[in-house]
Scaffold this motif. Structure first.
Motif, PDB file in Angstrom:
ATOM      1  N   LYS A  87      35.458  52.487  50.040  1.00 13.06           N
ATOM      2  CA  LYS A  87      35.763  52.256  51.607  1.00 13.06           C
ATOM      3  C   LYS A  87      34.393  51.993  52.391  1.00 13.06           C
ATOM      4  O   LYS A  87      34.585  50.869  53.104  1.00 13.06           O
ATOM      5  CB  LYS A  87      36.325  53.633  52.210  1.00 13.06           C
ATOM      6  N   ASP A  88      33.222  52.498  52.162  1.00  8.45           N
ATOM      7  CA  ASP A  88      32.189  52.429  52.823  1.00  8.45           C
ATOM      8  C   ASP A  88      31.431  50.960  52.472  1.00  8.45           C
ATOM      9  O   ASP A  88      31.092  50.336  53.385  1.00  8.45           O
ATOM     10  CB  ASP A  88      31.119  53.529  52.652  1.00  8.45           C
ATOM     11  N   HIS A  89      31.363  50.799  51.264  1.00  3.75           N
ATOM     12  CA  HIS A  89      30.757  49.662  50.835  1.00  3.75           C
ATOM     13  C   HIS A  89      31.648  48.166  51.260  1.00  3.75           C
ATOM     14  O   HIS A  89      30.900  47.220  51.271  1.00  3.75           O
ATOM     15  CB  HIS A  89      30.388  49.505  49.192  1.00  3.75           C
ATOM     16  N   LYS A  90      33.004  48.390  51.084  1.00  7.29           N
ATOM     17  CA  LYS A  90      33.973  47.188  51.644  1.00  7.29           C
ATOM     18  C   LYS A  90      33.294  46.985  53.288  1.00  7.29           C
ATOM     19  O   LYS A  90      33.522  45.800  53.521  1.00  7.29           O
ATOM     20  CB  LYS A  90      35.227  47.489  51.552  1.00  7.29           C
ATOM     21  N   LYS A  91      33.342  47.959  54.032  1.00  6.50           N
ATOM     22  CA  LYS A  91      33.113  47.647  55.445  1.00  6.50           C
ATOM     23  C   LYS A  91      31.511  47.332  55.631  1.00  6.50           C
ATOM     24  O   LYS A  91      31.491  46.486  56.360  1.00  6.50           O
ATOM     25  CB  LYS A  91      32.959  49.226  55.940  1.00  6.50           C
ATOM     26  N   LEU A  92      30.603  47.510  54.635  1.00  7.70           N
ATOM     27  CA  LEU A  92      29.280  47.222  54.651  1.00  7.70           C
ATOM     28  C   LEU A  92      29.234  45.872  54.359  1.00  7.70           C
ATOM     29  O   LEU A  92      28.519  44.809  54.926  1.00  7.70           O
ATOM     30  CB  LEU A  92      28.256  47.907  54.058  1.00  7.70           C
ATOM     31  N   ASP A  93      30.170  45.358  53.511  1.00  8.28           N
ATOM     32  CA  ASP A  93      29.857  44.096  52.873  1.00  8.28           C
ATOM     33  C   ASP A  93      30.593  43.054  53.932  1.00  8.28           C
ATOM     34  O   ASP A  93      30.152  42.067  53.828  1.00  8.28           O
ATOM     35  CB  ASP A  93      30.415  44.056  51.477  1.00  8.28           C
ATOM     36  N   LYS A  94      31.757  43.655  54.537  1.00  4.30           N
ATOM     37  CA  LYS A  94      32.453  42.645  55.701  1.00  4.30           C
ATOM     38  C   LYS A  94      31.212  42.161  56.598  1.00  4.30           C
ATOM     39  O   LYS A  94      31.321  41.258  57.150  1.00  4.30           O
ATOM     40  CB  LYS A  94      33.326  43.527  56.047  1.00  4.30           C
ATOM     41  N   ALA A  95      30.414  43.129  57.108  1.00  4.65           N
ATOM     42  CA  ALA A  95      29.111  43.190  57.882  1.00  4.65           C
ATOM     43  C   ALA A  95      28.213  42.005  57.604  1.00  4.65           C
ATOM     44  O   ALA A  95      27.899  40.978  58.061  1.00  4.65           O
ATOM     45  CB  ALA A  95      28.692  44.180  58.460  1.00  4.65           C
ATOM     46  N   VAL A  96      27.905  42.185  56.287  1.00  5.19           N
ATOM     47  CA  VAL A  96      26.845  41.278  55.325  1.00  5.19           C
ATOM     48  C   VAL A  96      27.468  39.726  55.554  1.00  5.19           C
ATOM     49  O   VAL A  96      26.922  38.878  55.677  1.00  5.19           O
ATOM     50  CB  VAL A  96      26.650  42.069  53.895  1.00  5.19           C
ATOM     51  N   ARG A  97      28.624  39.670  54.912  1.00  4.22           N
ATOM     52  CA  ARG A  97      29.258  38.407  54.785  1.00  4.22           C
ATOM     53  C   ARG A  97      29.509  37.723  56.499  1.00  4.22           C
ATOM     54  O   ARG A  97      29.243  36.736  56.498  1.00  4.22           O
ATOM     55  CB  ARG A  97      30.629  38.408  54.220  1.00  4.22           C
TER      56      ARG A  97
END
Length: 199
Positions: A87-97
């Motif tokens: 859950k957390d890394h999907k959210k972080l990666d969305k911001a990175v992308r």
């Protein structure tokens, strides 16, 4: 007569200015090219994205490997952490992308070679051995991510990328704290008193 000529000249100049303005009308500024982003910022975006991909894939593998083993304490902890990390890394990666698209930085589609090797090694394990190895691997990768975050905060030049790092830092630090707690709980010493119940 002179006043009439001055007025005509003024009208002609205004008309020419209007035409010139239409021809040279400003176009929206393009997104910065990858070259406009510092190497530090580019490297961080790529590393953060690949780390997120690795954490998500590793955590999904943990859920598959531990399915049906909920009776083991360490396994319960691994499953709980894996769900949280996805859950957390999907959210972080969305911001990175989002920021990478905005800055024109191309991101890889997969984890790097070392990360793929780590994922392959984990997939070959099972049971308690997998639980211990997964916690250890996650600790290592999260420490590397935290070091990259701190370097970006200190040396980065893009406000957007530095903000990403600043937002990610407490999340990654919390993951490390949870993993350290899980490591202690999964390898208790015979002389240790029972560890506090998981929150």
């Amino acid at each position: 007569m002179i006043r009439k000529m001055i007025v005509l000249v003024a009208v002609a100049v205004a008309a020419m200015g209007g035409t010139a303005g239409a021809v040279v009308s400003p176009t929206p500024a393009p997104s910065p090219s990858p070259q406009a982003v510092s190497q530090q910022d580019r490297d961080f975006l790529v590393q953060a994205h690949q780390s997120n991909l690795t954490e998500i894939e590793s955590s999904k593998a943990a859920l598959e490997k531990t399915a049906g083993q909920q009776d083991q304490k360490a396994t319960k902890i691994v499953r709980k952490l894996a769900k949280r990390f996805i859950k957390d890394h999907k959210k972080l990666d969305k911001a990175v992308r989002r920021v990478s698209d905005q800055l024109g930085v191309k991101l890889p589609d997969t984890p790097n070679t070392e990360q793929r090797k780590q994922l392959d090694e984990l997939s070959a394990l099972s049971g308690a051995e997998f639980d211990r190895a997964w916690i250890s691997a996650e600790l290592h990768s999260h420490h590397e991510t935290l070091a990259a975050i701190e370097q970006e905060i200190e040396n980065g030049s893009s406000p957007e990328v530095k903000k990403l790092a600043t937002v990610a830092k407490p999340v990654v630090q919390e993951h490390i704290d949870l993993l350290l707690k899980a490591e202690r709980a999964s390898t208790p010493s015979p002389t240790e008193s029972p560890s506090p119940s998981e929150s």
